[in-house]
Design a protein around this motif. Structure first.
Motif, PDB file in Angstrom:
ATOM      1  N   UNK A  24       0.834  -1.204   0.000  1.00 41.56           N
ATOM      2  CA  UNK A  24       0.000   0.000   0.000  1.00 41.56           C
ATOM      3  C   UNK A  24       0.865   1.249   0.000  1.00 41.56           C
ATOM      4  N   UNK A  25       1.941   1.221   0.768  1.00 41.14           N
ATOM      5  CA  UNK A  25       2.858   2.359   0.820  1.00 41.14           C
ATOM      6  C   UNK A  25       3.499   2.604  -0.545  1.00 41.14           C
ATOM      7  N   UNK A  26       3.961   1.545  -1.199  1.00 41.29           N
ATOM      8  CA  UNK A  26       4.580   1.691  -2.514  1.00 41.29           C
ATOM      9  C   UNK A  26       3.570   2.158  -3.557  1.00 41.29           C
ATOM     10  N   UNK A  27       2.335   1.671  -3.472  1.00 46.71           N
ATOM     11  CA  UNK A  27       1.290   2.108  -4.396  1.00 46.71           C
ATOM     12  C   UNK A  27       0.985   3.588  -4.198  1.00 46.71           C
ATOM     13  N   UNK A  28       0.928   4.017  -2.959  1.00 48.65           N
ATOM     14  CA  UNK A  28       0.652   5.424  -2.664  1.00 48.65           C
ATOM     15  C   UNK A  28       1.777   6.321  -3.174  1.00 48.65           C
TER      16      UNK A  28
ATOM     17  N   UNK B  74       3.956  10.130  -7.273  1.00 49.26           N
ATOM     18  CA  UNK B  74       5.014  10.469  -8.217  1.00 49.26           C
ATOM     19  C   UNK B  74       4.506  10.484  -9.655  1.00 49.26           C
ATOM     20  N   UNK B  75       3.694   9.490 -10.032  1.00 46.35           N
ATOM     21  CA  UNK B  75       3.286   9.335 -11.432  1.00 46.35           C
ATOM     22  C   UNK B  75       2.085  10.215 -11.788  1.00 46.35           C
ATOM     23  N   UNK B  76       1.155  10.409 -10.876  1.00 43.06           N
ATOM     24  CA  UNK B  76      -0.088  11.116 -11.190  1.00 43.06           C
ATOM     25  C   UNK B  76      -0.143  12.500 -10.550  1.00 43.06           C
TER      26      UNK B  76
END
Length: 56
Positions: free
Chosen positions: A17-21, A26-28
């Motif tokens: 979840x942390x990496x997805x956040x 960063x990307x969006x």
């Protein structure tokens, strides 16, 4: 000796979840934020030049 491998599934889910956040930020979020900031800045300069410059 310390073991860095997550032993519980909750640790693995929290890490994912942390990496997805962080990826989303960063990307969006950052590109949209900077595009909006530069767009507003350009619009302000355009409006300033429209009303303050001398037209012949």
């Amino acid at each position: 000796m310390a073991n860095n491998v997550p032993t519980e599934p909750s640790e693995s889910k929290a890490k994912r979840k942390e990496l997805t956040t962080i990826g989303f930020i960063i990307v969006v979020l950052f590109p949209l934020l900077f595009a909006g900031i530069f767009g507003i800045y350009g619009f302000c300069i355009w409006m300033y030049n429209m009303f303050s410059s001398v037209h012949s």
